[in-house]
Design a protein around this motif. Structure first.
Motif, PDB file in Angstrom:
ATOM      1  N   PHE A  13     -18.080 -13.858  24.069  1.00 33.94           N
ATOM      2  CA  PHE A  13     -19.094 -14.999  23.846  1.00 33.94           C
ATOM      3  C   PHE A  13     -18.747 -16.842  23.480  1.00 33.94           C
ATOM      4  O   PHE A  13     -17.000 -16.396  23.345  1.00 33.94           O
ATOM      5  N   ASP A  14     -19.275 -17.633  24.220  1.00 34.72           N
ATOM      6  CA  ASP A  14     -18.352 -18.473  23.745  1.00 34.72           C
ATOM      7  C   ASP A  14     -18.501 -19.411  22.240  1.00 34.72           C
ATOM      8  O   ASP A  14     -19.841 -19.735  21.999  1.00 34.72           O
ATOM      9  N   PHE A  15     -17.937 -19.430  22.010  1.00 30.07           N
ATOM     10  CA  PHE A  15     -17.468 -20.378  20.699  1.00 30.07           C
ATOM     11  C   PHE A  15     -17.861 -21.854  20.510  1.00 30.07           C
ATOM     12  O   PHE A  15     -18.044 -22.523  19.371  1.00 30.07           O
ATOM     13  N   PRO A  31      -6.756 -15.570   9.081  1.00 29.97           N
ATOM     14  CA  PRO A  31      -6.950 -15.864  10.717  1.00 29.97           C
ATOM     15  C   PRO A  31      -7.669 -15.942  11.232  1.00 29.97           C
ATOM     16  O   PRO A  31      -7.797 -17.127  12.484  1.00 29.97           O
ATOM     17  N   ALA A  32      -8.578 -15.078  10.817  1.00 33.83           N
ATOM     18  CA  ALA A  32     -10.173 -15.150  11.623  1.00 33.83           C
ATOM     19  C   ALA A  32     -10.511 -17.324  11.967  1.00 33.83           C
ATOM     20  O   ALA A  32     -11.182 -17.134  12.971  1.00 33.83           O
ATOM     21  N   ALA A  33     -10.587 -17.586  10.298  1.00 31.14           N
ATOM     22  CA  ALA A  33     -11.070 -18.591  10.934  1.00 31.14           C
ATOM     23  C   ALA A  33      -9.913 -19.749  11.286  1.00 31.14           C
ATOM     24  O   ALA A  33     -10.695 -20.855  12.263  1.00 31.14           O
ATOM     25  N   LYS A  34      -9.137 -20.044  11.134  1.00 30.40           N
ATOM     26  CA  LYS A  34      -8.136 -19.895  12.770  1.00 30.40           C
ATOM     27  C   LYS A  34      -8.525 -20.039  13.979  1.00 30.40           C
ATOM     28  O   LYS A  34      -8.685 -21.317  14.910  1.00 30.40           O
ATOM     29  N   HIS A  37     -11.900 -22.171  15.124  1.00 30.12           N
ATOM     30  CA  HIS A  37     -11.787 -23.042  14.662  1.00 30.12           C
ATOM     31  C   HIS A  37     -11.096 -23.258  16.255  1.00 30.12           C
ATOM     32  O   HIS A  37     -11.453 -24.426  17.118  1.00 30.12           O
ATOM     33  N   ALA A  38      -9.878 -22.651  17.028  1.00 29.99           N
ATOM     34  CA  ALA A  38      -8.864 -23.086  17.575  1.00 29.99           C
ATOM     35  C   ALA A  38      -9.672 -22.728  18.783  1.00 29.99           C
ATOM     36  O   ALA A  38      -9.759 -23.285  20.131  1.00 29.99           O
ATOM     37  N   ARG A  39     -10.803 -22.068  18.876  1.00 30.76           N
ATOM     38  CA  ARG A  39     -11.931 -21.410  20.500  1.00 30.76           C
ATOM     39  C   ARG A  39     -13.149 -22.602  19.923  1.00 30.76           C
ATOM     40  O   ARG A  39     -14.047 -22.692  21.022  1.00 30.76           O
ATOM     41  N   VAL A  42     -17.180 -24.767  15.290  1.00 31.27           N
ATOM     42  CA  VAL A  42     -17.403 -25.406  14.078  1.00 31.27           C
ATOM     43  C   VAL A  42     -17.016 -24.374  13.002  1.00 31.27           C
ATOM     44  O   VAL A  42     -18.536 -23.475  12.259  1.00 31.27           O
ATOM     45  N   VAL A  43     -16.178 -24.551  12.174  1.00 32.39           N
ATOM     46  CA  VAL A  43     -16.229 -23.325  10.889  1.00 32.39           C
ATOM     47  C   VAL A  43     -16.172 -23.595   9.509  1.00 32.39           C
ATOM     48  O   VAL A  43     -16.065 -24.764   9.739  1.00 32.39           O
ATOM     49  N   THR A  44     -17.221 -22.896   8.497  1.00 34.14           N
ATOM     50  CA  THR A  44     -17.762 -22.769   7.436  1.00 34.14           C
ATOM     51  C   THR A  44     -16.969 -21.868   5.968  1.00 34.14           C
ATOM     52  O   THR A  44     -17.755 -20.651   6.732  1.00 34.14           O
TER      53      THR A  44
END
Length: 481
Positions: A13-15, A31-34, A37-39, A42-44
């Motif tokens: 899956f291309d994030f 940890p999931a959010a981090k 985001h690192a991949r 655009v995280v909310t």
């Protein structure tokens, strides 16, 4: 079991640039959010609570450029392409209903870890997965001990408190992982495909979250989907075998049972105090392999022997030789508050099974002793106690009740064990445990076991079952001083 090759849906899956919502902060949401985001996602992050801890975690994430909405966990942000949820969020939350209507997929943190394993040049270690109403953590730790004894690089991970995301993305390489999965985690893991898996048992629990016993069992059964080598089930619990029959697995995957009795072919069991394998041997119609002695298991209570057999079955499915099963079980030491012997005072054993937070676990605990002064009570979580009391009545010398819902147990005792003395402590403060143990000591005679197996959750009086067990042990030590 369903036949035919199962094709995993867990394609890469291309994030990058994807709008992903993380539902909930806490030990898995942050940890999931981090990771997302690192991949490049655009995280909310959305979170129902807005307390000091949440604000602290939000500040940490916002410093990375992640958007956090506190006190707003219901609405679906516009443009959302994926939701990654923490395990505790219930499926009927408005956020998930809106996602379903919009065609937005929902993953749990375990699903995210499954999708990310084997990327970035890492070896994708196979998973040996464990679920069940009771015994998960013990079985996973037994399994890890056996795998280690076989010289394999492994770790006990998942619902046991070790983040799967940290493990699959970490630098350390593993040959195989022993993975504990809760029904919550399995609900949100559509593409998980374990090498082999076990459902230890099925009993009513978390029904408020799942909505029904059928839905709860169905989520447990997800662990068998796509198994490659073996679906391990409990011969004494027909519901687990039914889940195996319904599972769609890879061609050649086998159903393997475990039993406290003499094993049939394709089962592991017990013969004259010996753990025996009739599943992973040549000519299993006639042959059997000795694995270990019951005395190698600590403690050798019936439900713990069952845990050991389940762990052994998963290890044998992975090709572990018999001597490593024995060595791993001998090396294993149970976690605190799980049938933990605290002390002997005046010929009476004091045992802490504070982890017995539901009736199924308490029943297994009570079955391990002949004459018991039982300390029970707490938060019932919607449970009823008639069956537990009826099955255990002959073992009870006396009962001491504590906690908010103790009346439910008292009424069941009146119906099914009216001759058993009951002390009803009208207290829900943490200091009640010393009084409970004092009353139990007064009621017990030499040869008895004073057993803390509450059959209830602890949060009416204690932070968690660990604190409850610690209070019991402290009270026993005070009385023995």
């Amino acid at each position: 079991m369903g036949s035919g090759q199962v094709t995993s849906t867990s394609e890469p899956f291309d994030f990058q640039g994807k709008h992903v919502v993380v539902a909930g902060l806490g030990v898995s949401g942050v940890p999931a959010a981090k990771v997302l985001h690192a991949r490049g996602a655009v995280v909310t992050v959305v979170n129902d609570g807005d307390d000091a801890r949440a604000r602290e975690q939000a500040a940490e994430l916002e410093a990375l450029g992640i958007t956090v909405r506190l006190g707003d966990g219901s609405s679906l942000p516009e443009g959302t392409e994926l939701i990654v949820t923490t395990p505790g969020w219930q499926p009927d939350k408005p956020l998930f209903l809106a996602a379903e209507q919009a065609g937005v997929p929902v993953w749990g943190d375990v699903e995210l870890a499954w999708r990310l394993r084997g990327l970035d040049g890492r070896k994708a270690a196979p998973w040996l997965a464990v679920t069940g109403t009771n015994g998960k953590t013990t079985t996973v730790r037994m399994l890890a001990s056996i795998l280690t004894a076989a010289g394999l690089r492994t770790a006990a991970v998942g619902n046991i408190g070790v983040s799967l995301l940290d493990v699959v993305l970490g630098e350390e390489q593993y040959d195989v992982l022993a993975v504990e999965l809760s029904s919550y985690q399995l609900h949100w893991s559509p593409s998980l495909r374990a090498d082999s898996a076990v459902v230890l048992n099925i009993a009513p629990d978390h029904l408020d979250w799942h909505g029904s016993m059928e839905a709860y069992a169905r989520d447990k059964g997800r662990i068998y989907e796509g198994n490659r080598v073996a679906c391990v089930y409990n011969v004494e619990d027909r519901a687990t075998e039914d889940l195996v029959r319904e599972a769609d697995v890879e061609e050649g995957c086998r159903a393997v049972g475990f039993t406290l009795g003499t094993p049939a072919p394709s089962q592991l069991g017990v013969v004259d105090g010996i753990l025996v394998d009739r599943a992973f041997v040549e000519n299993r119609q006639k042959n059997a392999q000795e694995l270990a002695e019951v005395s190698d298991i600590d403690p050798p209570a019936p439900h713990n022997i069952a845990n050991a057999l389940a762990a052994a079955a998963l290890a044998r499915a992975f090709g572990v030789p018999a001597p490593a099963v024995r060595d791993g079980l001998r090396a294993f030491r149970p976690d605190a508050h799980r049938i933990e012997h605290v002390a002997d005072l005046d010929g009476v054993a004091y045992v802490d099974d504070s982890k017995a937070t539901n009736t199924h676990a308490a029943e297994a605990s009570l079955a391990a002793y002949e004459s018991i002064v039982w300390i029970a009570g707490g938060l019932a979580k919607g449970a009823t106690f008639d069956e537990l009391v009826a099955k255990s009545a002959k073992r009870l010398r006396a009962v001491v009740l504590i906690g908010a819902d103790r009346a439910l147990i008292r009424d069941a005792l009146a119906r099914h064990a009216p001759e058993v003395p009951v002390v009803d402590l009208d207290r829900t403060d943490t200091g009640a445990m010393l009084q409970a143990v004092t009353e139990a000591k007064r009621l017990a005679v030499a040869g008895d076991t004073v057993l803390l197996a509450p059959a209830c959750a602890s949060m009416d009086m204690f932070t968690n079952y660990n604190q409850r067990g610690d209070a019991f042990a402290a009270a026993v030590r005070e009385l023995g001083a």
